[in-house]
Design a protein around this motif. Sequence first.
Motif, mmCIF file in Angstrom:
data_model
loop_
_atom_site.group_PDB
_atom_site.id
_atom_site.type_symbol
_atom_site.label_atom_id
_atom_site.label_comp_id
_atom_site.label_asym_id
_atom_site.label_seq_id
_atom_site.Cartn_x
_atom_site.Cartn_y
_atom_site.Cartn_z
ATOM 1 N N ILE A 44 0.854 -1.194 0.000
ATOM 2 C CA ILE A 44 0.000 0.000 0.000
ATOM 3 C C ILE A 44 0.887 1.241 0.000
ATOM 4 C CG2 ILE A 44 -1.684 1.323 1.349
ATOM 5 C CD1 ILE A 44 -2.716 -1.482 2.359
ATOM 6 N N TYR A 45 1.897 1.232 0.846
ATOM 7 C CA TYR A 45 2.833 2.368 0.918
ATOM 8 C C TYR A 45 3.485 2.630 -0.440
ATOM 9 C CZ TYR A 45 7.177 4.864 1.861
ATOM 10 O OH TYR A 45 8.217 5.747 1.808
ATOM 11 N N LEU A 46 3.949 1.583 -1.104
ATOM 12 C CA LEU A 46 4.607 1.754 -2.405
ATOM 13 C C LEU A 46 3.632 2.306 -3.445
ATOM 14 C CD1 LEU A 46 6.827 -1.452 -2.545
ATOM 15 C CD2 LEU A 46 7.575 0.918 -2.190
ATOM 16 N N ALA A 47 2.384 1.843 -3.414
ATOM 17 C CA ALA A 47 1.379 2.346 -4.354
ATOM 18 C C ALA A 47 1.068 3.820 -4.080
ATOM 19 C CB ALA A 47 0.103 1.505 -4.260
ATOM 20 N N VAL A 48 0.969 4.177 -2.816
ATOM 21 C CA VAL A 48 0.683 5.558 -2.425
ATOM 22 C C VAL A 48 1.884 6.447 -2.753
ATOM 23 C CG1 VAL A 48 0.371 7.041 -0.409
ATOM 24 C CG2 VAL A 48 -1.008 4.985 -0.646
ATOM 25 N N ARG A 49 3.051 5.979 -2.406
ATOM 26 C CA ARG A 49 4.297 6.748 -2.549
ATOM 27 C C ARG A 49 4.599 7.093 -4.003
ATOM 28 N NH1 ARG A 49 7.689 9.576 0.708
ATOM 29 N NH2 ARG A 49 9.813 9.453 -0.042
ATOM 30 N N SER A 50 4.173 6.237 -4.932
ATOM 31 C CA SER A 50 4.468 6.492 -6.344
ATOM 32 C C SER A 50 3.818 7.782 -6.836
ATOM 33 C CB SER A 50 4.021 5.303 -7.202
ATOM 34 O OG SER A 50 2.607 5.204 -7.206
ATOM 35 N N GLU A 51 2.718 8.194 -6.218
ATOM 36 C CA GLU A 51 2.041 9.419 -6.654
ATOM 37 C C GLU A 51 2.021 10.507 -5.577
ATOM 38 O OE1 GLU A 51 -1.701 8.876 -8.610
ATOM 39 O OE2 GLU A 51 -1.103 6.885 -9.316
ATOM 40 N N HIS A 52 2.201 10.125 -4.332
ATOM 41 C CA HIS A 52 2.106 11.082 -3.221
ATOM 42 C C HIS A 52 3.307 10.891 -2.303
ATOM 43 C CE1 HIS A 52 -1.978 11.928 -4.526
ATOM 44 N NE2 HIS A 52 -2.130 10.626 -4.653
ATOM 45 N N THR A 53 4.396 11.533 -2.635
ATOM 46 C CA THR A 53 5.654 11.311 -1.929
ATOM 47 C C THR A 53 5.640 11.823 -0.487
ATOM 48 O OG1 THR A 53 6.537 13.365 -2.837
ATOM 49 C CG2 THR A 53 7.026 11.326 -4.040
ATOM 50 N N GLY A 54 4.662 12.627 -0.125
ATOM 51 C CA GLY A 54 4.615 13.182 1.226
ATOM 52 C C GLY A 54 4.025 12.253 2.269
ATOM 53 N N ILE A 55 3.519 11.105 1.854
ATOM 54 C CA ILE A 55 2.907 10.162 2.795
ATOM 55 C C ILE A 55 3.946 9.116 3.178
ATOM 56 C CG2 ILE A 55 1.100 8.436 3.144
ATOM 57 C CD1 ILE A 55 -0.639 10.031 1.212
ATOM 58 N N GLY A 56 4.217 9.005 4.463
ATOM 59 C CA GLY A 56 5.220 8.063 4.942
ATOM 60 C C GLY A 56 4.630 6.717 5.344
ATOM 61 N N LEU A 57 5.504 5.769 5.549
ATOM 62 C CA LEU A 57 5.097 4.428 5.946
ATOM 63 C C LEU A 57 4.365 4.447 7.288
ATOM 64 C CD1 LEU A 57 5.097 1.410 5.296
ATOM 65 C CD2 LEU A 57 7.363 1.251 6.316
ATOM 66 N N ALA A 58 4.819 5.292 8.212
ATOM 67 C CA ALA A 58 4.163 5.386 9.526
ATOM 68 C C ALA A 58 2.712 5.844 9.382
ATOM 69 C CB ALA A 58 4.928 6.339 10.440
ATOM 70 N N THR A 59 2.454 6.766 8.459
ATOM 71 C CA THR A 59 1.085 7.231 8.209
ATOM 72 C C THR A 59 0.228 6.090 7.675
ATOM 73 O OG1 THR A 59 1.856 9.472 7.763
ATOM 74 C CG2 THR A 59 -0.323 8.883 6.905
ATOM 75 N N VAL A 60 0.798 5.294 6.791
ATOM 76 C CA VAL A 60 0.064 4.138 6.253
ATOM 77 C C VAL A 60 -0.280 3.182 7.383
ATOM 78 C CG1 VAL A 60 0.213 2.115 4.741
ATOM 79 C CG2 VAL A 60 1.050 4.345 3.935
ATOM 80 N N TYR A 61 0.687 2.848 8.225
ATOM 81 C CA TYR A 61 0.442 1.929 9.342
ATOM 82 C C TYR A 61 -0.614 2.483 10.304
ATOM 83 C CZ TYR A 61 3.946 -1.656 8.435
ATOM 84 O OH TYR A 61 4.644 -2.706 7.899
ATOM 85 N N ARG A 62 -0.510 3.760 10.656
ATOM 86 C CA ARG A 62 -1.497 4.365 11.580
ATOM 87 C C ARG A 62 -2.898 4.345 10.972
ATOM 88 N NH1 ARG A 62 2.631 8.077 12.484
ATOM 89 N NH2 ARG A 62 1.671 9.547 11.031
ATOM 90 N N THR A 63 -2.984 4.651 9.695
ATOM 91 C CA THR A 63 -4.283 4.656 9.013
ATOM 92 C C THR A 63 -4.870 3.254 8.968
ATOM 93 O OG1 THR A 63 -3.646 6.568 7.692
ATOM 94 C CG2 THR A 63 -5.460 5.217 6.851
ATOM 95 N N LEU A 64 -4.057 2.271 8.629
ATOM 96 C CA LEU A 64 -4.536 0.892 8.577
ATOM 97 C C LEU A 64 -5.001 0.424 9.957
ATOM 98 C CD1 LEU A 64 -1.867 -0.687 6.201
ATOM 99 C CD2 LEU A 64 -4.243 -0.072 5.645
ATOM 100 N N GLU A 65 -4.270 0.799 10.990
ATOM 101 C CA GLU A 65 -4.645 0.426 12.347
ATOM 102 C C GLU A 65 -5.991 1.047 12.731
ATOM 103 O OE1 GLU A 65 -2.950 0.868 16.895
ATOM 104 O OE2 GLU A 65 -1.537 0.919 15.233
ATOM 105 N N LEU A 66 -6.165 2.324 12.438
ATOM 106 C CA LEU A 66 -7.419 3.003 12.748
ATOM 107 C C LEU A 66 -8.583 2.372 11.989
ATOM 108 C CD1 LEU A 66 -9.134 5.358 13.918
ATOM 109 C CD2 LEU A 66 -8.496 6.646 11.860
ATOM 110 N N LEU A 67 -8.410 2.175 10.693
ATOM 111 C CA LEU A 67 -9.490 1.616 9.877
ATOM 112 C C LEU A 67 -9.829 0.187 10.271
ATOM 113 C CD1 LEU A 67 -8.422 3.066 6.398
ATOM 114 C CD2 LEU A 67 -10.220 3.925 7.932
ATOM 115 N N THR A 68 -8.821 -0.570 10.703
ATOM 116 C CA THR A 68 -9.064 -1.928 11.192
ATOM 117 C C THR A 68 -9.813 -1.886 12.518
ATOM 118 O OG1 THR A 68 -7.069 -2.750 10.097
ATOM 119 C CG2 THR A 68 -7.970 -4.117 11.866
#
Length: 152
Positions: A44-68
């Motif tokens: 998910i991070y790699l897919a996001v990062r390819s178009e939105h370089t400002g989103i970090g891996l920690a943001t992806v993990y926090r978002t996934l945790e919240l949504l879960t």
Amino acid sequence: MEKTDTTIQSIKQKLYKSGFKLTPQREIILKVLVEKEHLSAEEIYLAVRSEHTGIGLATVYRTLELLTDLKLINKIAFQDGIARYDINNSEHNHQHHYLLCLNCGKIDEVEQDMLMDIERKIEKTYQFKIKDHRLTFHGLCGECLIQADNDQ
């Protein structure tokens, strides 16, 4: 694209009801999840990062945790030990059942819940209230079966 918009709007409403906002970062991550299922956090991070370089891996993990935690997405762990995520489209509390190809790693979903009779019997026999179950069938997908036949 219509499915994506509808799904994101539904999740946005559920987030608001839970006291959270659909931030631009969360929306971008959700779009990736709607477009492709069973991705790991890193994928998910790699897919996001390819178009939105400002989103970090920690943001992806926090978002996934919240949504879960809010049960808006499902977190599934298969035999490889890597957690994968998909949108929770289920109206009920149960997860889908999965078909995992042991050769190529392809994952398919079986959306029908065929275990309701078994659940009722277990609940009655054991005085046990079932809240969820997960079932993964391990085998070979159709493509790998064809390839195996061709190799012989």
